[in-house]
Design a protein around this motif. Structure first.
Motif, PDB file in Angstrom:
ATOM      1  N   VAL A 251      13.256  94.488  25.737  1.00 12.04           N
ATOM      2  CA  VAL A 251      13.137  95.766  26.429  1.00 12.04           C
ATOM      3  C   VAL A 251      11.674  96.202  26.392  1.00 12.04           C
ATOM      4  N   GLU A 255      10.601 101.787  27.034  1.00 16.63           N
ATOM      5  CA  GLU A 255      11.981 102.046  27.446  1.00 16.63           C
ATOM      6  C   GLU A 255      12.977 101.876  26.301  1.00 16.63           C
ATOM      7  N   CYS A 259      16.942 102.777  26.204  1.00 14.44           N
ATOM      8  CA  CYS A 259      17.908 101.694  25.994  1.00 14.44           C
ATOM      9  C   CYS A 259      18.849 102.029  24.845  1.00 14.44           C
ATOM     10  N   THR A 301      23.060  95.979  31.233  1.00 13.65           N
ATOM     11  CA  THR A 301      21.983  95.695  32.181  1.00 13.65           C
ATOM     12  C   THR A 301      22.086  96.547  33.432  1.00 13.65           C
ATOM     13  N   MET A 304      20.756  99.878  32.352  1.00 10.82           N
ATOM     14  CA  MET A 304      19.366  99.814  31.886  1.00 10.82           C
ATOM     15  C   MET A 304      18.687  98.607  32.528  1.00 10.82           C
ATOM     16  N   LEU A 307      16.295  96.151  30.738  1.00 10.48           N
ATOM     17  CA  LEU A 307      16.769  95.343  29.608  1.00 10.48           C
ATOM     18  C   LEU A 307      17.074  93.928  30.081  1.00 10.48           C
TER      19      LEU A 307
END
Length: 364
Positions: A251, A255, A259, A301, A304, A307
């Motif tokens: 990540v 972020e 996450c 995913t 986010m 990620l």
């Protein structure tokens, strides 16, 4: 059907859920929420804990003002050696968790020691010297976003949970107070709760030689300072969520906080930690089936986009969790006293130093 499994009913699960929310609540208080008599709940808990079906442990791993040094350690073993290596690691005071896993490694251990020096000593002079260990890879924990005790059963209604915990407590928990130092003199009290966090104040006072008022005051201080946390767990095969999985993710650093918020918002998530290395986030999950892992990672995913899932791991056998040794069904076998302040490899460090830099060798 296994008779032991069929003997677990919804009231048992409601009791475990209630104890996850309020581990040291009185039987009278729990009875008001669950709708059963206090003595009935006490008998049920005695049966569950005696069978290893459920337990409550206390963990306080701080070393004075410092958080412990924690790491995920992946262990590769020679063919056929993994069971013996897993048993050796399970018996260590410094491993909080040990799993036999799928993927590139044979075992994954979660380790806690006082500092980086002790981590190096533990890896070099303990783990890497266990017969059968071929290689290790470690990732140091840099932040804990969600700890294992956050995962809950879903047996109680929201109204029952609010009645037990008090409305607004969950919102307040989103911004916890800073963790307070744990004085060295409190370590024996914390270790006494490792196997049974519902021990009475009177029992703790007798063992420690302190007065009941002193024990009560110290417990209150440790709880208020968040340097002691309680964890109520049930054998995974009895919860309806028997599969333990771990997701290693990459990540962007800016972020990571977002996450962690996304991951901890998912029902299945049990743990979420930032770690050193390219794979900088580790997420642990409880799943109903192995097939749910792909849906879970897809959900991560999708929510986010930054990620990237680097690896997914399924636990074939969780040997140890939160300092509790478990059998193949997830039931507790025993508590391995989590005295992380003991020397990780007595004498090994000085013996490995060049002559004259450690303790004197030979006659004085």
């Amino acid at each position: 059907m296994n008779s032991a499994i069929s003997a677990i009913d919804d009231t048992d699960r409601a009791l475990v859920h209630a104890l996850q929310l309020a581990p040291r609540a009185s039987w009278e208080r729990l009875a008001q929420v669950i709708g059963a008599r206090p003595e009935t709940l006490a008998r049920r808990w005695e049966r569950l804990s005696a069978a290893g079906d459920a337990w409550i442990s206390g963990l306080g791993l701080r070393t004075g003002t410092q958080a412990p040094c924690m790491a995920w350690v992946e262990v590769t073993c020679a063919a056929g050696a993994a069971p013996a290596v897993g048993a050796a690691l399970t018996g260590d005071a410094h491993t909080m968790g040990v799993e036999h896993t799928t993927g590139a490694r044979d075992l994954m251990a979660f380790v806690a020691v006082p500092d980086l020096h002790m981590l190096h000593q533990y890896l070099s002079f303990r783990v890497q010297r266990i017969p059968g260990v071929v290689a290790t890879r470690s990732s140091v924990v840099t932040a804990v976003h969600a700890s294992p005790d956050r995962w809950r059963l879903d047996q109680l209604t929201p109204a029952q949970a609010d009645l037990l915990t008090g409305r607004g407590r969950r919102r307040a928990a989103a911004a916890p107070a800073p963790v307070a130092p744990m004085p060295e003199e409190d370590r024996p009290l914390v270790l006494a709760l490792a196997s049974d966090a519902r021990r009475s104040v009177a029992s703790l006072a007798r063992e420690s030689g302190m007065s009941e008022s002193t024990v009560r005051r110290r417990l209150s201080r440790l709880e208020a300072g968040h340097s002691l946390r309680y964890s109520c767990a049930m054998a995974s095969g009895l919860t309806g969520w028997p599969v333990s999985a771990t997701v290693w993710a990459e990540v962007p650093e800016h972020e990571v906080a977002d996450c962690a918020a996304v991951a901890t918002g998912l029902r299945e998530t049990r743990t979420c930690m930032s770690v050193s290395g390219r794979r900088n986030v580790v997420i642990g999950a409880r799943l109903r089936t192995v097939e749910e892992l792909s849906r879970y990672t897809a959900d991560l995913t999708r929510r986010m986009p930054g990620l990237r899932v680097a690896d997914t791991v399924v636990a074939l056998h969780v040997r140890k969790s939160e300092a509790q040794e478990l059998d193949r069904t997830g039931r507790r076998v025993r508590t391995v006293r989590p005295d992380i302040w003991t020397d990780t490899a007595p004498e090994a460090w000085d013996d490995a130093l060049p002559y004259g830099t450690g303790r004197p060798h030979g006659p004085a």
